[in-house]
Motif scaffolding. Structure first.
Motif, PDB file in Angstrom:
ATOM      1  N   ILE A   1      31.944  32.782  22.834  1.00  0.00           N
ATOM      2  CA  ILE A   1      32.387  31.616  23.610  1.00  0.00           C
ATOM      3  C   ILE A   1      33.651  31.964  24.396  1.00  0.00           C
ATOM      4  CG2 ILE A   1      33.299  29.254  23.430  1.00  0.00           C
ATOM      5  CD1 ILE A   1      31.486  28.967  20.909  1.00  0.00           C
ATOM      6  N   ARG A   2      34.560  32.661  23.714  1.00  0.00           N
ATOM      7  CA  ARG A   2      35.824  33.025  24.356  1.00  0.00           C
ATOM      8  C   ARG A   2      35.601  33.939  25.566  1.00  0.00           C
ATOM      9  NH1 ARG A   2      39.891  31.880  20.436  1.00  0.00           N
ATOM     10  NH2 ARG A   2      39.693  29.619  20.379  1.00  0.00           N
ATOM     11  N   ARG A   3      34.606  34.827  25.414  1.00  0.00           N
ATOM     12  CA  ARG A   3      34.301  35.731  26.521  1.00  0.00           C
ATOM     13  C   ARG A   3      33.802  34.931  27.731  1.00  0.00           C
ATOM     14  NH1 ARG A   3      34.330  40.970  26.648  1.00  0.00           N
ATOM     15  NH2 ARG A   3      34.715  41.011  24.414  1.00  0.00           N
ATOM     16  N   GLN A   4      32.908  33.970  27.457  1.00  0.00           N
ATOM     17  CA  GLN A   4      32.402  33.141  28.561  1.00  0.00           C
ATOM     18  C   GLN A   4      33.529  32.322  29.194  1.00  0.00           C
ATOM     19  OE1 GLN A   4      29.237  30.813  26.818  1.00  0.00           O
ATOM     20  NE2 GLN A   4      28.096  32.665  26.280  1.00  0.00           N
ATOM     21  N   GLU A   5      34.382  31.778  28.318  1.00  0.00           N
ATOM     22  CA  GLU A   5      35.494  30.976  28.835  1.00  0.00           C
ATOM     23  C   GLU A   5      36.400  31.820  29.730  1.00  0.00           C
ATOM     24  OE1 GLU A   5      37.848  28.038  26.448  1.00  0.00           O
ATOM     25  OE2 GLU A   5      36.546  28.779  24.843  1.00  0.00           O
ATOM     26  N   PHE A   6      36.627  33.036  29.273  1.00  0.00           N
ATOM     27  CA  PHE A   6      37.496  33.917  30.051  1.00  0.00           C
ATOM     28  C   PHE A   6      36.889  34.181  31.429  1.00  0.00           C
ATOM     29  CE2 PHE A   6      39.095  38.124  31.362  1.00  0.00           C
ATOM     30  CZ  PHE A   6      40.465  37.911  31.266  1.00  0.00           C
ATOM     31  N   GLU A   7      35.589  34.420  31.433  1.00  0.00           N
ATOM     32  CA  GLU A   7      34.906  34.656  32.716  1.00  0.00           C
ATOM     33  C   GLU A   7      35.003  33.426  33.608  1.00  0.00           C
ATOM     34  OE1 GLU A   7      30.993  35.940  31.588  1.00  0.00           O
ATOM     35  OE2 GLU A   7      31.788  37.837  30.771  1.00  0.00           O
ATOM     36  N   GLU A   8      34.866  32.274  32.980  1.00  0.00           N
ATOM     37  CA  GLU A   8      34.964  31.009  33.709  1.00  0.00           C
ATOM     38  C   GLU A   8      36.360  30.846  34.339  1.00  0.00           C
ATOM     39  OE1 GLU A   8      32.954  28.699  34.619  1.00  0.00           O
ATOM     40  OE2 GLU A   8      34.533  27.336  35.321  1.00  0.00           O
ATOM     41  N   ILE A   9      37.379  31.212  33.566  1.00  0.00           N
ATOM     42  CA  ILE A   9      38.755  31.120  34.079  1.00  0.00           C
ATOM     43  C   ILE A   9      38.948  32.079  35.252  1.00  0.00           C
ATOM     44  CG2 ILE A   9      41.203  31.507  33.537  1.00  0.00           C
ATOM     45  CD1 ILE A   9      40.380  30.800  30.576  1.00  0.00           C
ATOM     46  N   THR A  10      38.397  33.286  35.094  1.00  0.00           N
ATOM     47  CA  THR A  10      38.492  34.273  36.178  1.00  0.00           C
ATOM     48  C   THR A  10      37.826  33.711  37.441  1.00  0.00           C
ATOM     49  OG1 THR A  10      38.300  36.014  34.540  1.00  0.00           O
ATOM     50  CG2 THR A  10      38.017  36.677  36.829  1.00  0.00           C
ATOM     51  N   ARG A  11      36.655  33.092  37.247  1.00  0.00           N
ATOM     52  CA  ARG A  11      35.927  32.533  38.384  1.00  0.00           C
ATOM     53  C   ARG A  11      36.762  31.444  39.069  1.00  0.00           C
ATOM     54  NH1 ARG A  11      31.366  30.676  35.835  1.00  0.00           N
ATOM     55  NH2 ARG A  11      31.059  32.791  35.051  1.00  0.00           N
ATOM     56  N   ARG A  12      37.354  30.597  38.239  1.00  0.00           N
ATOM     57  CA  ARG A  12      38.181  29.531  38.814  1.00  0.00           C
ATOM     58  C   ARG A  12      39.331  30.098  39.637  1.00  0.00           C
ATOM     59  NH1 ARG A  12      39.233  26.395  33.646  1.00  0.00           N
ATOM     60  NH2 ARG A  12      41.328  26.068  34.434  1.00  0.00           N
ATOM     61  N   ARG A  13      39.884  31.164  39.118  1.00  0.00           N
ATOM     62  CA  ARG A  13      41.005  31.784  39.841  1.00  0.00           C
ATOM     63  C   ARG A  13      40.540  32.366  41.175  1.00  0.00           C
ATOM     64  NH1 ARG A  13      42.807  37.122  39.643  1.00  0.00           N
ATOM     65  NH2 ARG A  13      41.855  37.575  37.623  1.00  0.00           N
ATOM     66  N   LEU A  14      39.381  33.031  41.131  1.00  0.00           N
ATOM     67  CA  LEU A  14      38.904  33.667  42.359  1.00  0.00           C
ATOM     68  C   LEU A  14      38.390  32.640  43.371  1.00  0.00           C
ATOM     69  CD1 LEU A  14      37.139  36.770  40.760  1.00  0.00           C
ATOM     70  CD2 LEU A  14      39.420  36.647  41.811  1.00  0.00           C
ATOM     71  N   ASP A  15      38.075  31.438  42.865  1.00  0.00           N
ATOM     72  CA  ASP A  15      37.603  30.376  43.763  1.00  0.00           C
ATOM     73  C   ASP A  15      38.734  29.597  44.433  1.00  0.00           C
ATOM     74  OD1 ASP A  15      35.016  30.994  43.367  1.00  0.00           O
ATOM     75  OD2 ASP A  15      34.563  29.380  41.950  1.00  0.00           O
ATOM     76  N   LEU A  16      39.963  29.861  44.031  1.00  0.00           N
ATOM     77  CA  LEU A  16      41.082  29.149  44.660  1.00  0.00           C
ATOM     78  C   LEU A  16      41.032  29.382  46.163  1.00  0.00           C
ATOM     79  CD1 LEU A  16      44.145  29.898  42.325  1.00  0.00           C
ATOM     80  CD2 LEU A  16      42.922  27.733  42.542  1.00  0.00           C
ATOM     81  N   SER A  17      41.367  28.326  46.911  1.00  0.00           N
ATOM     82  CA  SER A  17      41.342  28.514  48.369  1.00  0.00           C
ATOM     83  C   SER A  17      42.384  27.623  49.015  1.00  0.00           C
ATOM     84  CB  SER A  17      39.953  28.181  48.907  1.00  0.00           C
ATOM     85  OG  SER A  17      39.688  26.815  48.657  1.00  0.00           O
ATOM     86  N   GLY A  18      42.573  27.849  50.283  1.00  0.00           N
ATOM     87  CA  GLY A  18      43.458  27.005  51.083  1.00  0.00           C
ATOM     88  C   GLY A  18      44.858  26.918  50.520  1.00  0.00           C
ATOM     89  N   ASN A  19      45.349  25.696  50.457  1.00  0.00           N
ATOM     90  CA  ASN A  19      46.722  25.463  50.043  1.00  0.00           C
ATOM     91  C   ASN A  19      46.973  25.906  48.594  1.00  0.00           C
ATOM     92  OD1 ASN A  19      49.317  24.605  50.444  1.00  0.00           O
ATOM     93  ND2 ASN A  19      48.891  22.595  49.531  1.00  0.00           N
ATOM     94  N   GLN A  20      45.956  25.629  47.759  1.00  0.00           N
ATOM     95  CA  GLN A  20      46.084  26.013  46.352  1.00  0.00           C
ATOM     96  C   GLN A  20      46.261  27.514  46.193  1.00  0.00           C
ATOM     97  OE1 GLN A  20      42.590  24.320  44.486  1.00  0.00           O
ATOM     98  NE2 GLN A  20      43.932  23.153  43.108  1.00  0.00           N
ATOM     99  N   LEU A  21      45.451  28.239  46.969  1.00  0.00           N
ATOM    100  CA  LEU A  21      45.529  29.696  46.898  1.00  0.00           C
ATOM    101  C   LEU A  21      46.899  30.176  47.373  1.00  0.00           C
ATOM    102  CD1 LEU A  21      44.120  32.421  46.387  1.00  0.00           C
ATOM    103  CD2 LEU A  21      43.354  32.380  48.767  1.00  0.00           C
ATOM    104  N   ASN A  22      47.377  29.566  48.455  1.00  0.00           N
ATOM    105  CA  ASN A  22      48.688  29.949  48.968  1.00  0.00           C
ATOM    106  C   ASN A  22      49.783  29.731  47.933  1.00  0.00           C
ATOM    107  OD1 ASN A  22      47.978  30.930  51.423  1.00  0.00           O
ATOM    108  ND2 ASN A  22      48.087  28.912  52.444  1.00  0.00           N
ATOM    109  N   GLN A  23      49.739  28.551  47.336  1.00  0.00           N
ATOM    110  CA  GLN A  23      50.728  28.213  46.304  1.00  0.00           C
ATOM    111  C   GLN A  23      50.674  29.221  45.161  1.00  0.00           C
ATOM    112  OE1 GLN A  23      52.877  25.514  45.599  1.00  0.00           O
ATOM    113  NE2 GLN A  23      52.758  24.901  47.747  1.00  0.00           N
ATOM    114  N   PHE A  24      49.433  29.499  44.719  1.00  0.00           N
ATOM    115  CA  PHE A  24      49.235  30.405  43.594  1.00  0.00           C
ATOM    116  C   PHE A  24      49.778  31.793  43.925  1.00  0.00           C
ATOM    117  CE2 PHE A  24      46.758  33.284  40.877  1.00  0.00           C
ATOM    118  CZ  PHE A  24      46.936  32.691  39.641  1.00  0.00           C
TER     119      PHE A  24
END
Lengths: 364, 210
Positions: free
Chosen positions: A83-106
């Motif tokens: 489960i933790r492995r899947q969650e980690f992948e999910e978090i990575t995906r969320r990070r890579l999906d950041l865009s626009g203003n959010q991505l800039n801020q990040f």
């Protein structure tokens, strides 16, 4: 004058030297047939007093850092890991999906700091040495993912220093991430980098000094700002990582994570250093800034073994106290799940809140 | 005049600025004359000492306080700032963002440090990493300084030891001027300096300043 770090037998914890180091054999013997650690207290006692064989860290640390419950079975741990492995992948995906203003801020607030810090963290360790070392990318990904996972905390300088040894010992990105999450969640440990936690640690330490090293407390009272304890801020923030060699510092980390007899062992380590060097500081009548210089010149020259043994002794002394001030009542409360071997329930006396008509430190 | 009779002053000078702009490098270069590309990030409080024989009568002990570049503790920062007599704000010429942060650091300093008699803290700006990007000085810097009563800024390089001594000398001059202008020699700020450092040299103090 140089103080030699010494600790007499009388000052030691009565069980000092009698508890074995956690070996492979001892560790395996602690599990029942389905893989539960029924007696986690014994495990934590070994770790607290004597540490563990280094190759066990990748298995034991996830327990100490609450990735796995002690009573989980082999099967359950496998499920949790999946489960933790899947969650980690999910978090990575969320990070890579950041865009626009959010991505800039990040990028501006998190990524730029992380990138600067990763390349100046533990580069002396062969695991992180050399140009284009892939482990630096792993460290960076974990820190960035952590900021996505816990946006409230994000990234604060010092985190990379706490993560690096965990990653180095576990050698697994996902496992290291979840151990790091556990490390950052420890309510009172070094890691939560807010004013409040640091403030609370310093308050407890000042009170411990007052009660247990009165002559040093008097010294602090005699010098302006000495009670701010500037010299031990870094000890607490990085859990002694810059004060001792890595091998010794990691033994201290484990002893803290064992949550044995106290959740605040790091403060007893601070107290122990203070005890060992107090006479020196007092004899030279060092002021606040001079103390800072004095202690920072001791970094990497202190005997960590002696300091740790003495710290266990001081904890024992503290637990022998029949009464403690209300300001230290919180120190006897459990912060997380689990039990200590026996409860320490001293009488608590109030230190002068009569004018309020109630004690703000009362937990009742 | 022999050393024994020199007047000793202690100046606490802050070095602030965004993370990774080279504060520690500048401090080490100035105090120890060394440079390494491998400094760890600064955590907690730290300072380095440098002794300057300023003139035949004055020795100045400078404490350069290395302030962690990542905002962390509201209250603790003000403890670190306490009793400072000047500050250097550092930015990195290769990272434009760090110049924009100068205003934020200045506001923080002005907010948390005040000198006796309410004079503003003398501040200089160091545009660091001049060895790689000397041509990237932000054009707004002159105007920014003028607007904020900052009298000097320098392009520095801790790596190539460029302008660091000059800049620090300028800070010292400003502190001395500031104290002279305010006729502060008998007030808290210098008393603090002497008290913090000279009670081991009581003879000297009695001879010179009384």
């Amino acid at each position: 004058m140089v103080c030699r770090a010494e600790v007499s037998d009388l000052e030691l914890h009565p069980e000092e030297g009698q508890v074995p180091k956690l070996t492979e054999e001892l560790f395996r013997g602690l599990f029942n047939e389905v893989g539960q650690l029924e007696d986690d207290l014994t495990l934590r006692k070994y770790v607290f007093f004597a540490g563990m064989e280094r190759n066990l860290r990748k298995e034991v640390w996830p327990f100490l850092l609450h990735c796995y419950p002690y009573n989980s079975t082999y099967d359950e741990r496998e499920q949790i890991a999946n489960i933790r492995r899947q969650e980690f992948e999910e978090i990575t995906r969320r990070r890579l999906d950041l865009s626009g203003n959010q991505l800039n801020q990040f990028k501006r607030k998190i990524q730029s700091v992380v990138e600067k810090d990763v390349v100046r963290t533990d580069r002396g360790n062969p695991f992180f040495a050399g140009d284009d070392n892939p482990n630096l990318t792993v460290m960076k990904n974990i820190l960035l993912n952590y900021a996505v996972y816990n946006p409230g905390l994000g990234y604060t300088q010092g985190m990379s220093d706490l993560l690096a040894p965990v990653l180095c010992e576990l050698r697994d990105e996902v496992a290291a991430f979840w151990c790091f999450v556990g490390l950052m969640q420890r309510a009172v440990f070094v890691a939560t980098p807010t004013d409040r936690d640091m403030d609370r640690s310093l308050k407890y330490l000042r009170e411990l000094v007052r009660i247990m090293v009165p002559k040093f407390h008097e010294h602090l009272q005699n010098h302006r700002d000495a009670a701010e304890l500037l010299f031990c801020h870094r000890w607490i923030l990085l859990c002694f990582k810059r004060e001792f060699t890595e091998a010794v510092a990691l033994r201290m980390w484990e002893a803290c994570w064992a949550n044995f007899l106290t959740d605040y062992f790091h403060l007893f380590l601070c107290l122990s250093i203070i005890c060992v060097y107090a006479d020196d500081v007092i004899a030279q009548d060092l002021k606040a800034d001079e103390m800072l210089l004095h202690f920072s010149s001791l970094a990497m020259y202190m005997d960590g073994e002696v300091i740790t043994r003495k710290a266990r002794g001081l904890l024992h002394q503290f637990r022998q106290l029949r009464e403690i001030p209300c300001t230290l009542a919180g120190l006897c409360m459990r912060c997380g799940p689990g039990i200590w071997d026996s409860s320490h329930s001293p009488r608590i006396y109030c230190t002068g809140h009569e004018q309020y008509g109630y004690c703000p430190n009362s937990f009742n | 005049m022999s050393d024994l009779f020199k007047k000793e002053l202690l100046f606490k000078i802050l070095v602030v600025g965004d993370f990774g702009v080279g504060k520690t490098s500048i401090i080490k270069r100035y105090a120890e004359g060394t440079f390494s590309p491998k400094y760890k990030m600064t955590i907690g409080a730290d300072f380095a000492l440098k002794q300057l024989d300023w003139d035949s009568e004055t020795r100045i002990n400078i404490q350069l306080w290395d302030i962690a570049g990542h905002e962390r503790f509201g209250y603790l920062t003000s403890v670190y700032y306490r009793y400072a007599v000047a500050a250097a704000i550092v930015f990195d010429l290769t990272r434009p963002d760090t110049f924009f942060a100068v205003a934020k650091w200045l506001a923080d300093l002005r907010d948390k440090v005040s000198l006796p008699v309410g004079r503003p803290l003398p501040v200089i700006i160091l545009a660091n990493k001049g060895d790689v990007a000397a041509n990237k000085v932000p054009p707004q810097i002159e105007e920014f300084c003028k607007k904020n009563h900052i009298t000097s800024w320098y392009v520095t390089s801790a790596k190539e030891n460029r302008n660091i001594d000059e800049a620090m000398n300028r800070v010292v001059v400003e502190v001395l001027e500031n104290q002279r202008n305010n006729n502060l020699y008998n007030s808290d700020s210098v008393m603090l300096a002497e008290e913090m450092h000279t009670d081991k040299h009581n003879n000297g103090q009695l001879c010179c300043s009384r």
